[in-house]
Design a protein around this motif. Structure first.
Motif, PDB file in Angstrom:
ATOM      1  N   SER A 295      57.029  13.887 -20.969  1.00 38.54           N
ATOM      2  CA  SER A 295      57.245  12.745 -20.087  1.00 38.54           C
ATOM      3  C   SER A 295      57.960  11.638 -20.846  1.00 38.54           C
ATOM      4  CB  SER A 295      55.906  12.220 -19.556  1.00 38.54           C
ATOM      5  OG  SER A 295      55.209  11.522 -20.572  1.00 38.54           O
ATOM      6  N   CYS A 297      56.530   8.695 -21.201  1.00 39.83           N
ATOM      7  CA  CYS A 297      55.469   7.739 -21.530  1.00 39.83           C
ATOM      8  C   CYS A 297      55.624   7.241 -22.961  1.00 39.83           C
ATOM      9  CB  CYS A 297      54.091   8.392 -21.374  1.00 39.83           C
ATOM     10  SG  CYS A 297      53.570   8.580 -19.662  1.00 39.83           S
ATOM     11  N   GLN A 298      55.269   5.989 -23.175  1.00 38.78           N
ATOM     12  CA  GLN A 298      55.245   5.410 -24.507  1.00 38.78           C
ATOM     13  C   GLN A 298      53.941   5.783 -25.201  1.00 38.78           C
ATOM     14  OE1 GLN A 298      57.993   3.758 -25.740  1.00 38.78           O
ATOM     15  NE2 GLN A 298      58.887   4.454 -23.797  1.00 38.78           N
ATOM     16  N   THR A 300      51.546   3.946 -26.446  1.00 41.37           N
ATOM     17  CA  THR A 300      50.374   3.220 -25.942  1.00 41.37           C
ATOM     18  C   THR A 300      49.862   3.830 -24.645  1.00 41.37           C
ATOM     19  OG1 THR A 300      51.161   1.174 -26.961  1.00 41.37           O
ATOM     20  CG2 THR A 300      49.490   0.967 -25.237  1.00 41.37           C
ATOM     21  N   GLU A 301      50.776   4.215 -23.762  1.00 39.63           N
ATOM     22  CA  GLU A 301      50.372   4.817 -22.495  1.00 39.63           C
ATOM     23  C   GLU A 301      49.677   6.154 -22.718  1.00 39.63           C
ATOM     24  OE1 GLU A 301      53.773   3.384 -19.362  1.00 39.63           O
ATOM     25  OE2 GLU A 301      54.423   4.707 -20.974  1.00 39.63           O
ATOM     26  N   ALA A 302      50.206   6.970 -23.631  1.00 38.61           N
ATOM     27  CA  ALA A 302      49.584   8.263 -23.920  1.00 38.61           C
ATOM     28  C   ALA A 302      48.206   8.078 -24.538  1.00 38.61           C
ATOM     29  CB  ALA A 302      50.479   9.071 -24.853  1.00 38.61           C
ATOM     30  N   LEU A 304      46.092   5.494 -24.101  1.00 36.09           N
ATOM     31  CA  LEU A 304      45.152   5.045 -23.069  1.00 36.09           C
ATOM     32  C   LEU A 304      44.824   6.167 -22.098  1.00 36.09           C
ATOM     33  CD1 LEU A 304      46.628   1.499 -22.305  1.00 36.09           C
ATOM     34  CD2 LEU A 304      44.530   2.032 -23.572  1.00 36.09           C
ATOM     35  N   ALA A 305      45.799   7.024 -21.802  1.00 34.30           N
ATOM     36  CA  ALA A 305      45.583   8.129 -20.859  1.00 34.30           C
ATOM     37  C   ALA A 305      44.628   9.171 -21.407  1.00 34.30           C
ATOM     38  CB  ALA A 305      46.911   8.783 -20.501  1.00 34.30           C
TER      39      ALA A 305
END
Length: 335
Positions: A295, A297-298, A300-302, A304-305
């Motif tokens: 994806s 996604c950055q 940080t996003e990964a 948190l996910a």
């Protein structure tokens, strides 16, 4: 050496109704019931989703629809109440059409327009049993193979010669999921569960339904490995995979599977050479790597996910497991 006594598979949430309302779950399936639909097909479609919710999280919700908003009579004569009219559905993550006898007898041009509208807004429309006739009439199947009930194949080929008919019982990873009905609905939903939440959860649901999945290739090998695990270990893996983003404490997982932490740790170390905590961390990191690879996604996003609230801790653990910083993986993913 005698085999250890294996206790029946525990229900992780016996005290909570596993039927969240639409909007309260991660996925909502809309189901359009066509008069004289197959009751068996409906149950096989919904039951895997209900059982998946019992492993500690609201994963799936569903909503029943009819053309008029009135109850629908199935092919066995049973009347089923619905939640709304099909025409009020403007968009949907997944709309499944369930039909059987005389599939198109009461389907209108307006009904078919709703199906096209949903796909135009990025939703998926699928069908089971004879429902592919309805989807084909709406012009939704021209670019993909279709699976439908074997009795209907000759008539479908005669009328829609340009559409490839598959020998498979179901096809899920296409814009329009289709299947032959009955137990194929179970296998279709199990594939969805396995794709999004891992083979352990799919295996746990399959066990609960006393259902032997038709499988092939690497997915079959994964299920074979899970089938030979102690049930408490397989149950713990299923719960972990259902909570990769909203992590649970290990003592809570032990409570859900009915084992003490010492017992479960001993079983995990015997199977994997890791503690439950180490295994859980690895599963979350593997998921983060898939997100970064597949994806935009950055980092940080990964993080948190996959349940990491401290970016520095995530980066250290990631580099220790994969030998590179998560930002390097993310760069390749964007490329």
């Amino acid at each position: 050496m005698t085999e250890p006594i294996v206790h029946p598979w525990p229900y992780p949430r016996p005290d909570l109704p596993p039927v969240p309302a639409p909007g309260e779950a991660e996925h909502t399936v809309d189901v359009w019931l066509v008069p004289k639909f197959s009751m068996l097909t409906l149950f096989c479609l919904l039951e895997p989703l209900r059982v998946a919710n019992r492993f500690g999280r609201e994963l799936f919700a569903w909503r029943l629809l009819s053309s008029s908003g009135e109850p629908v009579v199935a092919s066995n004569g049973v009347r089923i109440e619905v939640d709304d009219r099909l025409s009020l559905l403007e968009c949907s993550e997944l709309l499944m059409v369930v039909s059987s006898y005389e599939a198109e007898a009461r389907v209108t041009a307006g009904d078919r327009a709703v199906l096209r509208q949903i796909t135009a807004f990025g939703g998926r429309v699928g069908g089971l049993d004879t429902a592919p006739f309805i989807l084909a009439r709406a012009g939704l199947l021209d670019q993909q193979p279709v699976a439908l009930h074997w009795e209907s194949v000759p008539a479908f080929r005669e009328e829609f010669a340009q559409i490839e008919v598959s020998q498979a019982d179901f096809i899920f990873d296409q814009p329009c999921p289709t299947g032959s009905g009955g137990a194929a609905g179970i296998d279709m939903m199990l594939q969805w569960i396995e794709r999004d939440y891992g083979p352990a959860l799919a295996e746990a649901v399959s066990r609960q339904l006393v259902h032997q999945r038709a499988a092939e290739g690497e997915l079959h090998k994964a299920r074979e490995r899970l089938a030979h695990l102690p049930r408490a270990v397989a149950s713990a893996l299923a719960i972990m995979e259902a909570h990769l983003g909203q992590t649970l404490p290990i003592p809570e997982i032990c409570r859900l599977v009915g084992q003490s932490q010492r017992q479960l740790t001993r079983q995990f170390q015997a199977q994997f050479g890791e503690t439950p905590k180490q295994c859980y961390l690895g599963m979350r990191l593997d998921q983060a790597r898939r997100i970064l690879t597949d994806s935009r996604c950055q980092v940080t996003e990964a993080a948190l996910a996959t349940g990491f609230t401290h970016l520095a801790h995530f980066s250290r653990a990631y580099q220790a497991r994969f030998g590179e910083r998560p930002s390097v993986t993310a760069g390749r993913g964007l490329g």
